[in-house]
Design a protein around this motif. Structure first.
Motif, PDB file in Angstrom:
ATOM      1  N   SER A 239       0.493  -1.314  -0.085  1.00  0.00           N
ATOM      2  CA  SER A 239      -0.016  -0.121  -0.265  1.00  0.00           C
ATOM      3  C   SER A 239       1.097   0.880   0.076  1.00  0.00           C
ATOM      4  O   SER A 239       0.334   2.336  -0.282  1.00  0.00           O
ATOM      5  CB  SER A 239      -0.463   0.124   1.387  1.00  0.00           C
ATOM      6  OG  SER A 239      -1.375   1.524   1.843  1.00  0.00           O
ATOM      7  N   VAL A 240       2.403   1.292   0.572  1.00  0.00           N
ATOM      8  CA  VAL A 240       3.104   2.044   0.372  1.00  0.00           C
ATOM      9  C   VAL A 240       3.526   2.214  -0.985  1.00  0.00           C
ATOM     10  O   VAL A 240       3.638   3.248  -1.232  1.00  0.00           O
ATOM     11  CB  VAL A 240       3.735   2.066   1.783  1.00  0.00           C
ATOM     12  CG1 VAL A 240       5.084   2.892   1.854  1.00  0.00           C
ATOM     13  CG2 VAL A 240       3.195   1.981   3.041  1.00  0.00           C
ATOM     14  N   LEU A 241       3.929   1.110  -1.198  1.00  0.00           N
ATOM     15  CA  LEU A 241       4.682   1.549  -2.522  1.00  0.00           C
ATOM     16  C   LEU A 241       3.913   2.037  -3.610  1.00  0.00           C
ATOM     17  O   LEU A 241       4.442   1.642  -4.662  1.00  0.00           O
ATOM     18  CB  LEU A 241       5.141   0.063  -2.948  1.00  0.00           C
ATOM     19  CG  LEU A 241       6.469  -0.344  -1.887  1.00  0.00           C
ATOM     20  CD1 LEU A 241       6.907  -1.584  -1.899  1.00  0.00           C
ATOM     21  CD2 LEU A 241       7.849   0.339  -2.222  1.00  0.00           C
ATOM     22  N   ILE A 242       2.752   0.825  -3.620  1.00  0.00           N
ATOM     23  CA  ILE A 242       2.219   1.502  -5.441  1.00  0.00           C
ATOM     24  C   ILE A 242       0.709   2.223  -5.069  1.00  0.00           C
ATOM     25  O   ILE A 242       0.080   2.141  -3.967  1.00  0.00           O
ATOM     26  CB  ILE A 242       1.304  -0.255  -5.596  1.00  0.00           C
ATOM     27  CG1 ILE A 242       2.493  -1.391  -5.280  1.00  0.00           C
ATOM     28  CG2 ILE A 242       0.646  -0.035  -7.108  1.00  0.00           C
ATOM     29  CD1 ILE A 242       2.035  -2.684  -5.769  1.00  0.00           C
ATOM     30  N   ARG A 243       0.369   3.204  -5.339  1.00  0.00           N
ATOM     31  CA  ARG A 243      -0.562   3.710  -5.537  1.00  0.00           C
ATOM     32  C   ARG A 243      -1.757   3.687  -5.319  1.00  0.00           C
ATOM     33  O   ARG A 243      -3.033   3.987  -5.544  1.00  0.00           O
ATOM     34  CB  ARG A 243      -1.082   4.878  -6.579  1.00  0.00           C
ATOM     35  CG  ARG A 243       0.345   6.095  -6.396  1.00  0.00           C
ATOM     36  CD  ARG A 243       0.445   7.226  -7.432  1.00  0.00           C
ATOM     37  NE  ARG A 243      -1.021   8.032  -7.127  1.00  0.00           N
ATOM     38  CZ  ARG A 243      -1.028   9.413  -7.337  1.00  0.00           C
ATOM     39  NH1 ARG A 243      -0.277   9.986  -6.992  1.00  0.00           N
ATOM     40  NH2 ARG A 243      -1.826  10.380  -7.089  1.00  0.00           N
ATOM     41  N   SER A 244      -2.286   2.459  -6.551  1.00  0.00           N
ATOM     42  CA  SER A 244      -3.239   1.896  -6.433  1.00  0.00           C
ATOM     43  C   SER A 244      -3.806   0.763  -5.407  1.00  0.00           C
ATOM     44  O   SER A 244      -3.325  -0.353  -5.767  1.00  0.00           O
ATOM     45  CB  SER A 244      -3.419   1.352  -8.177  1.00  0.00           C
ATOM     46  OG  SER A 244      -3.963   0.425  -8.510  1.00  0.00           O
ATOM     47  N   THR A 245      -4.955   0.999  -5.053  1.00  0.00           N
ATOM     48  CA  THR A 245      -5.430  -0.280  -3.991  1.00  0.00           C
ATOM     49  C   THR A 245      -5.128  -0.995  -4.804  1.00  0.00           C
ATOM     50  O   THR A 245      -5.602  -2.805  -4.356  1.00  0.00           O
ATOM     51  CB  THR A 245      -6.038   0.223  -2.996  1.00  0.00           C
ATOM     52  OG1 THR A 245      -6.192   1.633  -2.671  1.00  0.00           O
ATOM     53  CG2 THR A 245      -7.608  -0.392  -1.998  1.00  0.00           C
ATOM     54  N   PRO A 246      -6.351  -1.667  -5.671  1.00  0.00           N
ATOM     55  CA  PRO A 246      -6.506  -2.420  -6.609  1.00  0.00           C
ATOM     56  C   PRO A 246      -5.520  -3.411  -6.898  1.00  0.00           C
ATOM     57  O   PRO A 246      -5.410  -4.270  -6.560  1.00  0.00           O
ATOM     58  CB  PRO A 246      -8.364  -2.457  -7.446  1.00  0.00           C
ATOM     59  CG  PRO A 246      -8.181  -1.191  -7.018  1.00  0.00           C
ATOM     60  CD  PRO A 246      -6.991  -0.307  -6.269  1.00  0.00           C
ATOM     61  N   ALA A 247      -4.528  -2.697  -7.057  1.00  0.00           N
ATOM     62  CA  ALA A 247      -3.232  -2.921  -7.164  1.00  0.00           C
ATOM     63  C   ALA A 247      -2.734  -3.811  -6.647  1.00  0.00           C
ATOM     64  O   ALA A 247      -2.264  -5.355  -6.398  1.00  0.00           O
ATOM     65  CB  ALA A 247      -2.580  -2.081  -8.726  1.00  0.00           C
ATOM     66  N   GLY A 248      -2.269  -3.912  -5.858  1.00  0.00           N
ATOM     67  CA  GLY A 248      -2.077  -3.736  -3.980  1.00  0.00           C
ATOM     68  C   GLY A 248      -2.809  -5.524  -4.083  1.00  0.00           C
ATOM     69  O   GLY A 248      -2.205  -6.338  -3.553  1.00  0.00           O
ATOM     70  N   MET A 249      -3.981  -4.862  -3.399  1.00  0.00           N
ATOM     71  CA  MET A 249      -5.096  -6.120  -3.347  1.00  0.00           C
ATOM     72  C   MET A 249      -3.964  -7.491  -3.903  1.00  0.00           C
ATOM     73  O   MET A 249      -4.897  -8.560  -3.825  1.00  0.00           O
ATOM     74  CB  MET A 249      -6.178  -5.544  -3.709  1.00  0.00           C
ATOM     75  CG  MET A 249      -7.054  -5.558  -1.981  1.00  0.00           C
ATOM     76  SD  MET A 249      -8.496  -4.734  -2.190  1.00  0.00           S
ATOM     77  CE  MET A 249      -8.914  -4.783  -0.895  1.00  0.00           C
ATOM     78  N   GLY A 250      -4.502  -6.902  -5.334  1.00  0.00           N
ATOM     79  CA  GLY A 250      -4.567  -8.403  -6.490  1.00  0.00           C
ATOM     80  C   GLY A 250      -2.860  -9.081  -5.837  1.00  0.00           C
ATOM     81  O   GLY A 250      -3.724 -10.050  -6.177  1.00  0.00           O
ATOM     82  N   ILE A 251      -1.749  -7.898  -5.908  1.00  0.00           N
ATOM     83  CA  ILE A 251      -0.096  -8.746  -5.610  1.00  0.00           C
ATOM     84  C   ILE A 251      -1.054  -9.701  -4.783  1.00  0.00           C
ATOM     85  O   ILE A 251      -0.485 -11.389  -4.531  1.00  0.00           O
ATOM     86  CB  ILE A 251       0.268  -7.816  -5.685  1.00  0.00           C
ATOM     87  CG1 ILE A 251       0.343  -7.347  -7.098  1.00  0.00           C
ATOM     88  CG2 ILE A 251       1.668  -8.237  -5.028  1.00  0.00           C
ATOM     89  CD1 ILE A 251       1.390  -6.063  -6.986  1.00  0.00           C
ATOM     90  N   MET A 252      -1.363  -8.988  -3.240  1.00  0.00           N
ATOM     91  CA  MET A 252      -1.221 -10.289  -1.909  1.00  0.00           C
ATOM     92  C   MET A 252      -2.333 -10.728  -2.123  1.00  0.00           C
ATOM     93  O   MET A 252      -2.115 -12.402  -2.010  1.00  0.00           O
ATOM     94  CB  MET A 252      -1.881  -9.230  -1.036  1.00  0.00           C
ATOM     95  CG  MET A 252      -1.540  -9.265   0.159  1.00  0.00           C
ATOM     96  SD  MET A 252       0.025  -9.210   1.147  1.00  0.00           S
ATOM     97  CE  MET A 252      -0.024 -10.263   1.458  1.00  0.00           C
TER      98      MET A 252
END
Lengths: 326, 306
Positions: A239-252
């Motif tokens: 969440s710190v590294l990536i601006r987009s919440t969906p992208a971060g969620m997708g990776i996780m």
């Protein structure tokens, strides 16, 4: 600092995240309670008796029938053999492995929820704690106050830890309260056997100890909390590294699901044990399920997770303090 | 002398991936003045402003707010600063009041009393307890200013404050900013890509293009760059010839003839055109555009500068 944490909690509550999580947990527990109830009923019908010994006996016979099938992967065979030995141990010592009651349900639910369900819930909070500020643009207001950046991030991290504790506690309370309606509010003192260790497909019973269910529950919840903190911290870093919440969620999400898949197929790929997602089934060590890769122990898994946690935390803080905000 | 300066920018540079975005910027803002930061989009206005408020770290140079270095004395510098960078992005799911509470908690010695004061100042008493997502853009802008005023800043930085406002809102905003400077003695730094806006609002102005400040001066200095007259005539060739015999003439791509503007001379040129049988379809006074200004300033020294 307490002012900042108050701020974060205010935003979290206004977004109703914890409420949504509570509803999800409640619905799921009701579903599982019903499923469990149905299963118990069916078993009673099939065996024609309430006696748990008959049920365990039947389970052992079922597994042995499956073992005699020749088309079975070696890993599966080993795992099933271990289960048979454990069940036999319970039978020999005249202890019901699944004493009915809300406490047993809670233990089973939390054990099954530990590696995927609870981490998913934690992700809902952790994934947008920082990235939502970036995508809304409020980060610009947050970072132009006379407050140092590390304090702002720390307040967010503490809020994450609080939310994780609330989520884990909420899951426990809801599981006990809701399933108790059907199974009755008891089972805290039921005896449970723990300490099975599995080596090369053999169950070692030398370390086996008899404890009360509440003791095991306490250990289970401790481990689940630890898993949730590690997964939450990783999601926090994204969440710190990536601006987009969906992208971060997708990776996780991809990482967590791949962990669930890998667990079933990595037994011959030894270095896979350094992935955090293969180490999330900590509660299995307590109940004596064979680890996905030989040589993994409770201690090694906890240590590997600790390293991931520490790295994620360090990266989060360094990046957040240094980065230019556009 | 020093106490009169609220913002001091010294040789600030910013390099991103070996590209120099901001090249050696210097200027000061004094107490009680409205300072304009004028430049076309992409000139480096927003990057510079983000460096002033501590969102981006300069590669070199120093920025001082009320004498405190933004880098070394971050907390003290920020205590004297209020800002809105780009749009006033607030938490849409919180009420206006809770938004203010949120930012008040991050400031030393800002209590409910001061919060009430700023709400009154921007005239949001009626709607302050509604959630921000129900606010109009103008109301969000005002709430944004309210949060920037919480700590009684000595320097207020507003990035494109009239962006997206309707004409009435723009006028209101202008009056408000003048009031802050004249009555509260606050320094206000305003960025804009519109010359007309800077003209109406600012005392002094810095013109920035391609990451460099090409000129700092008072607004009246800038206005001395000649105004122009634009003509649409038919037939155009004849019209141009007539005008050329009287003054200097330029032609634009879209078919206008440009001359200088002079209240004495223009009517005479008009008469001459009519006499030669040229139809005049349109006559317009033209304020110099930003491009004209840049041309003037970057070409050979510029007339009437300082």
């Amino acid at each position: 600092m307490s002012n900042l944490i108050q701020n974060e909690m205010m935003k979290l509550l206004a977004k109703k995240r914890l409420l949504i999580i509570g509803v999800i947990v409640a619905v799921l527990i009701i579903l599982f309670t019903y499923a469990q109830y149905k299963q118990a009923e069916e078993q009673r019908e099939k065996l024609g008796t309430d006696d748990w010994r008959t049920a365990v006996q039947q389970q052992i016979i079922d597994i042995q029938n499956r073992l005699s099938s020749s088309r079975m992967l070696d890993e599966w065979r080993e795992q099933l053999q271990v289960t048979v030995k454990q069940q036999q141990y319970y039978l020999d010592h005249n202890i019901n492995p699944s004493e009915p009651g809300a406490a047993t349900f809670t233990r089973m639910f939390i054990e099954n929820a530990s590696s995927l369900f609870i981490p998913l819930l934690v992700m809902i909070v952790a994934s947008d704690l920082v990235s939502s500020e970036s995508s809304q643009g409020t980060i610009k207001l947050l970072l132009t106050r006379p407050v140092l950046r590390w304090k702002i991030l720390m307040s967010k991290y503490i809020t994450l830890l609080l939310s994780i504790s609330i989520i884990v506690a909420m899951t426990g309370v809801l599981a006990y309260a809701l399933s108790g309606v059907v199974f009755g509010y008891h089972g805290w003192n039921a005896p449970i056997i723990t300490g099975f260790t599995v080596e090369a497909g053999n169950v070692d019973t030398s370390g086996v100890r008899l404890i009360s269910q509440w003791q095991l529950l306490l250990m289970d919840f401790g481990l689940v909390w630890y898993i949730a903190v590690v997964v939450g911290t990783l999601a926090f870093m994204l969440s710190v590294l990536i601006r987009s919440t969906p992208a971060g969620m997708g990776i996780m999400l991809a990482a967590l699901i791949s962990g669930a898949i890998l667990n079933n197929m990595v037994s011959s790929w030894e270095s896979a044990k350094y992935f955090f997602m293969v180490n999330l089934q900590l509660t299995n060590y307590l109940s004596g399920v064979a680890p996905p890769i030989e040589g993994m122990t409770l201690l090694s898994s906890v240590l590997i997770l600790f390293v991931w946690w520490l790295a994620a935390l360090i990266v989060s803080f360094i990046v957040f303090i240094r980065k230019d905000v556009y | 002398m020093m106490s009169n300066v609220t913002l001091e920018v010294n040789s600030v540079r910013k390099t991103i991936r070996k590209r120099e975005i901001i090249k050696d910027i210097n200027f000061t803002v004094r107490k009680g003045e409205v300072f304009g930061f004028l430049g076309p989009n992409g000139a480096g206005k927003t990057t510079t402003i983000r460096m002033l408020v501590g969102l981006i770290k300069p590669t070199a140079g120093s920025i001082r707010i009320c004498g405190y270095d933004v880098k070394k004395d971050y907390k003290k510098a920020m205590q004297h600063l209020g800002c809105i960078v780009e749009n006033p992005e607030l938490y849409p799911f919180l009420s206006g009041w809770n938004n203010l509470l949120h930012f008040a908690r991050m400031l030393p010695n800002v209590g409910e009393e001061r919060m009430m004061e700023v709400v009154k100042l921007v005239g949001l008493e009626q709607r302050i307890h509604d959630t921000v997502k129900t606010y109009s853009l103008g109301m969000r802008q005002r709430l944004g200013i309210a949060q920037a005023m919480l700590n009684r800043p000595k320097l207020l930085i507003l990035d494109e404050p009239t962006n997206g406002l309707d004409p009435a809102g723009i006028r209101e905003m202008r009056q408000f900013i003048r009031m802050l400077a004249e009555e509260e003695g606050m320094s206000v730094l305003v960025s804009s890509h519109l010359l007309s806006e800077i003209q109406l609002l600012c005392d002094r102005v810095a013109i920035i293009t391609k990451g460099e400040i090409v000129k700092v001066g008072t607004v009246s200095d800038l206005l001395s760059v000649q105004e122009r007259m634009s003509w649409r005539v038919e037939p155009i060739e004849l019209g141009k010839e007539v005008l050329r015999s009287l003054t200097e003439v330029m032609e634009t791509e879209d078919g206008y003839v440009l001359t200088s503007f002079d209240e004495e001379e223009t009517p005479k040129w008009n008469k001459a055109l009519v006499k030669h049988g040229v139809k005049i379809l349109e006559m317009n006074r033209r304020l110099p555009t930003l491009e004209d200004l840049f041309l003037e300033l970057t070409d050979g020294g510029g007339a009437g500068i300082e």
